[in-house]
Scaffold this active site. Structure first.
Site, PDB file in Angstrom:
ATOM      1  N   CYS A 124       0.814  -1.213   0.000  1.00 35.45           N
ATOM      2  CA  CYS A 124       0.000   0.000   0.000  1.00 35.45           C
ATOM      3  C   CYS A 124       0.851   1.268   0.000  1.00 35.45           C
ATOM      4  O   CYS A 124       0.533   2.241  -0.680  1.00 35.45           O
ATOM      5  CB  CYS A 124      -0.953  -0.003   1.175  1.00 35.45           C
ATOM      6  SG  CYS A 124      -0.122  -0.159   2.758  1.00 35.45           S
ATOM      7  N   HIS A 170      -1.950   0.795   7.133  1.00 35.51           N
ATOM      8  CA  HIS A 170      -2.314   1.060   5.741  1.00 35.51           C
ATOM      9  C   HIS A 170      -1.868   2.474   5.383  1.00 35.51           C
ATOM     10  O   HIS A 170      -1.586   3.285   6.269  1.00 35.51           O
ATOM     11  CB  HIS A 170      -3.840   0.921   5.590  1.00 35.51           C
ATOM     12  CG  HIS A 170      -4.306   0.839   4.175  1.00 35.51           C
ATOM     13  ND1 HIS A 170      -3.736  -0.003   3.256  1.00 35.51           N
ATOM     14  CD2 HIS A 170      -5.303   1.493   3.512  1.00 35.51           C
ATOM     15  CE1 HIS A 170      -4.358   0.130   2.096  1.00 35.51           C
ATOM     16  NE2 HIS A 170      -5.321   1.042   2.237  1.00 35.51           N
ATOM     17  N   ASP A 175      -7.865   5.638  -2.530  1.00 36.61           N
ATOM     18  CA  ASP A 175      -7.030   4.547  -2.027  1.00 36.61           C
ATOM     19  C   ASP A 175      -6.593   3.680  -3.196  1.00 36.61           C
ATOM     20  O   ASP A 175      -7.380   2.883  -3.713  1.00 36.61           O
ATOM     21  CB  ASP A 175      -7.830   3.713  -1.015  1.00 36.61           C
ATOM     22  CG  ASP A 175      -6.970   2.630  -0.391  1.00 36.61           C
ATOM     23  OD1 ASP A 175      -5.787   2.512  -0.770  1.00 36.61           O
ATOM     24  OD2 ASP A 175      -7.496   1.899   0.477  1.00 36.61           O
TER      25      ASP A 175
END
Lengths: 300, 641
Positions: free
Chosen positions: B399, B443, B459
Site C-alpha cells: 500500500c 495502511h 485509495d
C-alpha cells in the site's frame, strides 16, 4: 434393659410396704448395691437404717449379718479367727461376721481405726487375709455402714481416704407427715420384714450387675462428667474428686440408667446420683454442695 | 529446619516465581540463578561466612556485568531472585522461613511491573498458593495427603481474601496512572506507525500481530470498507521517505461537515505507544478531552501514550472538508527536484493532453487496475527511483508504494495531494463484539484536493487489490492453516482466540484501566452526583466498620455455634421454646427439659420425639440421623397451652 426397670419396680413396690416414704433413698441404695459399691448412712438412730439394710438383704434372698462397732472391737471380731482343734491336730478358721452377703456395720465410727480398717480392707479387696491365708468373701458382697453424726465424743471419725471407699453416702432423715402416719398405723416393722419374700434371686442381682456394664456412655456424657470433676478441682472446693470417685460416679450413673430402662447414660442420671456419690468426698460442711456443683456446670 | 516438605514447597514456589521473570532477564542472570540453586541443593552443611560473601559477590557481579549499573529498577528486580536463593543458605529458624515466604511474595509483586495482563496475573496464582501452602506445612502439620491438604487450605485462604481485595481495589484512592509507570521510559513502549514513511516500512508492520487498539461501536458497526483509521499525514517527500514536513503555524483547521448519516460513536482502547497520537475513523467529528485536532485532521495528545488509554469519539464516514490555504496548497504540490523523472513525465503528458484533475486521477487508477500491477507484502528490492521502479519495472508493491506513486503522479500533474497513514479494517471479536486493530492492519492512502469537493480520499490499493480493503490483509495471505479457513476446526480456533482476547480486553478495561475517573463514576453512580471525596471516605470507613463488625459477629457466633449438627439442631429447638418463654437452664438435662416443656406446650409429643432422637444420637450408640433431627426441629413451632 426394660426387664431391669421392671425388676427394680417390683423391688421398690415391695420395699415400700416396710420402709415408708423413702423411695428415692431406697433406689439410690439399690443403685449402689448393683454398682458394686458400699453404702454409708449417716443419720440419727431410729430412722430406719437397720430396716433398710435388712430389706435389701431380704428382697434379694441374701445372707445378712450385723456388726455393732464398739470401742473394744477387734479386727478378729470382724474377720474371724483360728482355733486349735485337738481332734484334728490343726487350726480351724472361724469365719467372722464379714463372711456374708450383706453386712451392716453399725456405728462404724465408734470402733478404733484398727478395727475400722479391717472392715474397709475387706470392702476394697472383697477378700480377707487372716494368718497368712486369703479367703474370698461371698458374692455379692455389700457393706452398709452407719455413723451417728451428732455424738462425736469418744468416736474415731473415718478419715477422708476411708470415706472415699464408700461409693455413696445417704441420709434417711425424718419421714414426712403422711409417711409417719402410715408408719404409726401399720404393723411392727420387724414382723413385716420377716414376712417379706425375696423378689429376686442373688443370681438375678449378679445379672443386673453384669448388665450395668453394657450401658453406653457417649463422649458427650464423658465431657460433662469431666467438666464436673474439673470444677471440683478448683480452689473453691477444699478437696477435689479423685479419679476413683469419677469411675464410681460413672458406674453408678450407668446403674441408674439401667434401673430406668435406658441403654445409655444421660446427664440426668449423673445429676441424680451425684449428691449421694460426691458430698462425702468433697469434705465440705455445705450439705447442698452437690446441688451447687450441678447448677454451676452447664451441660455441654 | 528438620522438616523437608515445607522447604520443598517453598523451593517450588521460588522456582516458579523465577520462571515468570526469566524470559526478560539477561541470560547470565539465569545462569547464575541456576548455579546458585544447584549449589544450595548440593550443600549439606552450612558453609562458612567467607563462601557466603563470595556467592553474594558473584550474584551482584553478574548483575553489574549484565546491566552495566547496579542502582536502577531492572538490576534491582534481578537482584531479588538471586538474594532469595542465597537466603536459602540461612534457613534455620521459622523466622528465616517467613522471610523467604515474604521474599517470594515480593518477587511475585515485582512481576507486575512488567506484565499486567490477565494471563500474567493468573500465572502468579500458583506461586502464591505454593507459598501459602509452604507456610501451612510449616506451622500445622495437616493429615496426609499433606501437600494436597495444605494446597486446599491455602486456596481457601486465598478465596477468603478475595472479597477484601475487591473492596480495597474498588474503593482505595487510585493513583494517577499505575504505580509502575513512574519509572517507565517511554521509548521502551511498543512500536507502532512511525512518523515517517518509506514505501517498505509498512510491510514490516504487516508481520506484527501486536494489537494497536480495540474499538467498540455504540450501535451498528459500519462496513469494514469504511474503517479508515486516520493516523500520521505526510506532506513532504525527499524522493524516498515521506514525512510530515513543517506545518504552517497559522494553518487553520478546515471546516468539516458530515454529508451522510449521523456520526458513528465508538470507544477506542489504545495500547501504549511512543507517539502522541490517537486514532479515529476518517474523519473525526469531535475531539476527545486532552487531545487537539491538527490542520490535517490528526488527533494529537500532549504526551506520549504511556499506558492503555480509552477515549470515546464520533466520526463522519461521509463528509466534506473545506479547501486549503495557499501555504497548504504549496506544501501539497511539493516534489523533490530531479526525482521520479518517469512518473513526472507521464503526469505532465496527461496534463498537456488537457485532462482535468479528476480525469487524471481516473487515469492513474485505470492504469493501476488494467495494467498488471500486483499487491505483495514482499516486493523486489527497489533499484533506482522507487516510484519509477514500481510504475515501469517491478509493477508490484504494497500500500505504501502505491500511495506514494499516486501522490507523486498527482502532484506532478499539479493536483494537490497528501499521504495519510493509519489502519484499515480490523477483526471483529464475536465474543466481545468489538473490533481488534493490529499492527498488520497498517495502511497508507492518498488524499487529493478537489476544487469543489475539498479533500477526497483515494485509495490506490483498493484498485490494485480490492480484497485487501474488503477482507483485510488476511484475505490476501496464502491459506497456511492446516485445515483450510472454513473448516469447523478453524472456526473453533477463531472462537477460542476471540474468547481469550475478549477476556484479556475485559481485564484491560476493568482492572488495568480502572482509574480515578472510573472510580469517581462508580462512586457517583453509588452516591449520586453530590458524591465528594468525603463521601468516598465515609463509604470506605463504613465498609471497614461493617466488615469489622461482621467479623466480630462471626467470631461470637462461632463461639456459640456448635460444629456438631446434632447439637446445632437441638440448640435451635431450645431457642424456639425460649421464644415462647420456656427457658432451659444450662445445667438442665434434655429429659428434664422435655418434661418441663411438654407440660407447658401443646406439642408435647413432638417435644418428646425430638428429645428422644436427640438423646439417641448424642448420648446413645450414635444411631439416628442428625438430618432427621434437623428436619423435625425445622418443622417445629411451639405454642403454649
Amino acid at each position: 434393659m426394660p426387664a431391669a426397670e421392671q425388676q427394680v419396680a417390683r423391688i421398690v413396690a415391695e420395699a415400700n410396704r416396710v420402709l415408708v416414704g423413702k423411695e428415692h433413698q431406697l433406689r439410690l441404695a439399690l443403685a449402689c448395691m448393683i454398682a458394686h459399691g458400699h453404702l454409708l448412712i449417716e443419720d440419727l438412730p431410729g430412722v430406719g437404717k437397720t430396716v433398710l439394710a435388712h430389706l435389701l438383704a431380704r428382697l434379694f434372698g441374701l445372707q445378712f449379718r450385723r456388726i455393732q462397732f464398739t470401742s473394744d472391737l477387734l479386727p478378729a471380731d470382724v474377720l474371724g479367727y483360728s482355733v486349735y482343734n485337738r481332734d484334728r491336730d490343726a487350726f480351724t478358721f472361724h469365719a467372722g461376721p464379714v463372711f456374708t452377703n450383706v453386712v451392716l456395720a453399725d456405728e462404724v465410727n465408734r470402733a478404733t481405726p484398727k478395727a475400722q480398717s479391717a472392715l474397709l480392707e475387706a470392702m476394697e479387696e472383697r477378700q480377707v487375709t487372716v494368718e497368712g491365708e486369703t479367703r474370698a468373701l461371698p458374692k455379692p458382697f455389700f457393706v452398709i455402714a452407719t455413723q451417728n453424726p451428732f455424738s462425736q465424743i469418744g468416736t474415731f471419725p473415718l478419715p477422708e481416704s476411708q470415706l472415699d471407699r464408700f461409693m455413696m453416702r445417704l441420709t434417711l432423715g425424718y419421714p414426712d407427715r403422711e409417711a409417719e402416719r402410715t408408719l404409726l398405723q401399720g404393723q411392727d416393722r420387724r414382723k413385716l420384714l420377716q414376712e417379706l419374700q425375696p423378689v429376686l434371686t442373688p443370681e438375678q442381682l449378679l445379672q443386673l450387675q453384669r448388665s450395668a456394664h453394657q450401658v453406653t456412655t457417649s463422649p458427650a456424657l464423658l465431657d460433662y462428667l469431666q467438666r464436673l470433676l474439673d470444677r471440683t478441682r478448683s480452689p473453691e472446693y477444699p478437696v477435689g474428686l479423685s479419679p476413683r470417685a469419677g469411675l464410681g460416679i460413672l458406674h453408678c450413673a450407668r446403674v441408674w440408667a439401667l434401673m430406668h430402662g435406658r441403654a445409655m447414660v444421660l446427664p440426668e442420671d449423673l445429676q441424680a446420683i451425684l449428691p449421694g456419690t460426691v458430698s462425702h468426698r468433697l469434705a465440705s460442711a455445705d450439705h447442698h454442695i452437690a446441688e451447687r456443683l450441678i447448677q454451676e456446670v452447664p451441660i455441654p | 529446619m528438620t522438616e523437608r516438605l515445607p522447604v520443598y514447597c517453598l523451593a517450588a514456589a521460588i522456582l516458579w516465581g523465577y520462571a515468570l521473570h526469566a524470559p526478560r532477564l539477561p541470560i547470565w542472570i539465569s545462569v547464575v540463578f541456576v548455579a546458585l540453586c544447584l549449589l544450595q541443593w548440593g550443600m549439606r552443611r552450612r558453609p562458612n561466612r567467607l563462601i557466603g560473601y563470595c556467592l553474594l559477590g558473584v550474584a551482584v557481579g553478574s548483575i553489574y556485568g549484565s546491566y552495566g549499573y547496579l542502582f536502577g529498577r531492572e538490576p534491582g528486580l534481578a537482584l531479588v531472585p538471586l538474594l532469595t536463593v542465597l537466603k536459602f543458605r540461612e534457613l534455620r529458624s521459622h523466622r528465616d522461613f517467613q522471610v523467604l515466604v515474604m521474599l517470594g511474595l515480593f518477587m511475585v509483586a515485582t512481576h507486575f511491573i512488567h506484565a499486567q495482563g490477565l494471563y500474567a496475573a493468573l500465572l502468579t496464582l500458583p506461586v502464591i498458593l505454593l507459598l501459602l501452602a509452604a507456610s501451612v506445612l510449616l506451622h500445622g502439620a495437616p493429615e496426609p495427603p499433606r501437600v494436597r491438604r495444605a494446597l486446599l487450605l491455602s486456596a481457601r485462604m486465598w478465596l477468603a481474601a478475595v472479597p477484601f481485595m475487591i473492596v480495597g481495589f474498588v474503593l482505595f484512592p487510585r493513583l494517577p496512572g499505575p504505580l509502575w509507570s513512574i519509572f517507565q521510559d517511554p521509548s521502551t513502549a511498543t512500536t507502532g506507525l512511525s512518523n515517517t514513511m518509506t514505501p517498505g516500512s509498512i510491510s514490516q508492520l504487516s508481520q506484527s500481530d501486536a494489537i494497536a487498539f480495540r474499538v467498540k461501536f455504540h450501535g451498528n458497526a459500519p462496513d469494514p470498507q469504511q474503517l479508515y483509521w486516520r493516523g500520521p499525514v505526510f506532506w513532504y517527500t525527499n524522493g524516498n521517505t515521506w514525512s510530515a514536513g513543517r506545518a504552517s503555524p497559522r494553518a487553520a483547521i478546515p471546516q468539516l461537515r458530515g454529508t451522510g448519516a449521523p456520526p458513528l460513536i465508538y470507544t477506542v482502547t489504545l495500547e501504549p505507544s511512543p507517539h502522541r497520537r490517537l486514532f479515529a475513523i476518517d474523519i473525526p467529528a469531535q475531539v476527545p478531552e486532552g487531545a487537539t485536532l491538527s490542520a490535517d485532521l490528526q488527533l494529537l495528545t500532549t504526551r506520549p501514550i504511556q499506558q492503555r488509554t480509552r477515549y470515546q469519539l464520533g466520526s463522519y464516514t461521509q463528509y466534506h472538508i473545506s479547501g486549503a490555504g495557499p501555504r497548504e496548497l504549496q506544501r501539497a504540490l511539493q516534489l523533490p527536484p530531479g526525482k521520479h523523472p518517469g512518473a513526472v513525465a507521464l503526469a505532465r503528458s496527461w496534463r498537456a493532453a488537457g485532462l482535468s484533475p479528476r480525469a487524471i486521477i481516473e487515469r492513474v487508477l485505470r492504469l493501476l487496475r488494467e495494467e498488471d500491477f500486483t499487491y505483495t507484502l514482499s516486493p523486489q528490492s527497489t533499484r533506482g527511483d522507487s516510484v519509477d521502479f514500481l510504475l515501469f519495472e517491478s509493477r508490484e508493491g504494497f500500500c505504501g508504494h502505491y500511495a506514494a506513486a499516486l501522490a507523486v503522479l498527482a502532484r506532478a500533474a499539479g493536483i494537490p495531494a497528501r499521504i495519510v497513514t493509519g489502519y484499515q479494517g480490523g477483526t471483529l471479536n464475536r465474543v466481545g463484539n468489538y473490533y481488534t486493530i493490529r499492527q498488520r492492519d497498517a495502511h497508507a492512502w492518498v488524499e487529493i484536493l478537489d476544487a469543489e469537493r475539498g479533500w477526497q480520499r483515494v485509495d490506490p490499493t483498493r484498485v490494485v487489490a480490492p480484497e485487501r480493503v474488503q477482507q483485510g490483509l488476511e484475505g490476501l495471505m496464502p491459506d497456511t492453516t492446516l485445515l483450510g479457513r472454513d473448516s469447523e476446526v478453524h472456526n473453533l480456533w477463531t472462537l477460542l482466540q476471540d474468547s481469550l482476547d475478549a477476556a484479556d480486553n475485559g481485564w484491560n478495561q476493568w482492572v488495568i484501566g480502572y482509574d480515578r475517573d472510573q472510580q469517581r463514576q462508580l462512586l457517583y453512580s453509588l452516591g449520586g452526583q453530590r458524591a465528594t471525596p468525603w463521601t468516598f471516605a465515609v463509604v470506605l470507613a463504613g465498609l471497614a466498620a461493617v466488615l469489622f463488625l461482621g467479623y466480630l459477629a462471626l467470631l461470637l457466633h462461632r463461639q456459640h455455634r456448635a460444629t456438631d449438627p446434632t447439637l446445632r439442631a437441638y440448640r435451635r429447638f431450645v431457642g424456639k421454646l425460649a421464644r415462647i418463654g420456656i427457658h432451659k437452664h444450662s445445667a438442665q438435662g434434655p429429659l428434664d427439659f422435655a418434661r418441663q416443656a411438654a407440660a407447658l406446650c401443646r406439642q408435647g409429643s413432638h417435644i418428646h420425639a425430638v428429645t428422644r432422637l436427640y438423646i439417641r444420637i448424642r448420648y446413645g450408640d450414635g444411631q439416628g440421623s442428625p438430618m432427621r433431627l434437623h428436619r423435625m426441629v425445622r418443622g417445629f413451632s411451639p405454642r403454649l397451652r
